[in-house]
Write an enzyme that holds these catalytic residues in place. Structure first.
Site, PDB file in Angstrom:
ATOM      1  N   THR A   1       0.814  -1.211   0.000  1.00  0.00           N
ATOM      2  CA  THR A   1       0.000   0.000   0.000  1.00  0.00           C
ATOM      3  C   THR A   1       0.852   1.266   0.000  1.00  0.00           C
ATOM      4  O   THR A   1       2.037   1.247   0.318  1.00  0.00           O
ATOM      5  CB  THR A   1      -0.940   0.022   1.216  1.00  0.00           C
ATOM      6  OG1 THR A   1      -0.166   0.059   2.412  1.00  0.00           O
ATOM      7  CG2 THR A   1      -1.854  -1.187   1.226  1.00  0.00           C
ATOM      8  N   ASP A   2       0.193   2.358  -0.344  1.00  0.00           N
ATOM      9  CA  ASP A   2       0.839   3.666  -0.313  1.00  0.00           C
ATOM     10  C   ASP A   2       0.443   4.388   0.976  1.00  0.00           C
ATOM     11  O   ASP A   2      -0.209   3.805   1.852  1.00  0.00           O
ATOM     12  CB  ASP A   2       0.484   4.472  -1.564  1.00  0.00           C
ATOM     13  CG  ASP A   2      -1.016   4.699  -1.731  1.00  0.00           C
ATOM     14  OD1 ASP A   2      -1.770   4.589  -0.739  1.00  0.00           O
ATOM     15  OD2 ASP A   2      -1.439   4.995  -2.864  1.00  0.00           O
ATOM     16  N   GLN A   3       0.781   5.644   1.082  1.00  0.00           N
ATOM     17  CA  GLN A   3       0.517   6.415   2.292  1.00  0.00           C
ATOM     18  C   GLN A   3      -0.981   6.534   2.589  1.00  0.00           C
ATOM     19  O   GLN A   3      -1.377   6.683   3.732  1.00  0.00           O
ATOM     20  CB  GLN A   3       1.141   7.806   2.149  1.00  0.00           C
ATOM     21  CG  GLN A   3       1.116   8.616   3.413  1.00  0.00           C
ATOM     22  CD  GLN A   3       1.886   9.913   3.273  1.00  0.00           C
ATOM     23  OE1 GLN A   3       2.403  10.226   2.209  1.00  0.00           O
ATOM     24  NE2 GLN A   3       1.961  10.665   4.346  1.00  0.00           N
TER      25      GLN A   3
END
Length: 139
Positions: A15-17
């Protein structure tokens, strides 16, 4: 038509931020679906490579409809809509979340190449024969 489904849990590293799956990771999901589809036919990529055949991706189109998120379990539905006839195989992928919402659709095209020469070749006959029953129409 030949269709398989593979489940994948989204772990934090994917996942990203924002907690959404980073878009570049979808190519890996498509690959996991392809590998498991071929495994369901009784082969592995390793088996195909042992035949002297490699299968590079030559084209990929992907459309993002909704995000997959951290800790989701996604289902990668992988479909061959047509029996491969020559050097090309096209995998259609759909990714769903646990609510069965469609998240992503993709089409990934691979070529069959002779590893020694890097020239296109026909689908291995044993792989083609294992796919034929899925494409036989009943009168």
């Amino acid at each position: 038509m030949f269709t398989t489904e593979t489940k994948i849990r989204i772990h934090y590293a994917l996942t990203d931020q924002m907690g959404f799956v980073y878009y570049g990771n979808y190519a890996q999901f498509f690959e996991i679906g392809r590998v498991e589809a071929i495994r369901q036919l009784g082969f592995s990529y390793k088996d195909i490579e042992a035949m002297g055949i490699i299968m590079p991706v030559i084209d990929m189109h992907s459309r993002f409809l909704r995000p997959a998120k951290y800790d989701d379990i996604i289902a990668v539905k992988t479909t061959l809509k047509e029996l491969p006839q020559h050097y090309k195989i096209i995998f259609h992928s759909e990714i769903f979340n646990e609510k069965e919402e469609l998240l992503n659709v993709a089409e990934v095209t691979l070529y069959f190449l002779e590893a020694a020469t890097m020239k296109r070749c026909d689908i291995p006959e044993v792989l083609r024969k294992s796919l034929e029953p899925y494409f036989t129409s009943i009168p």
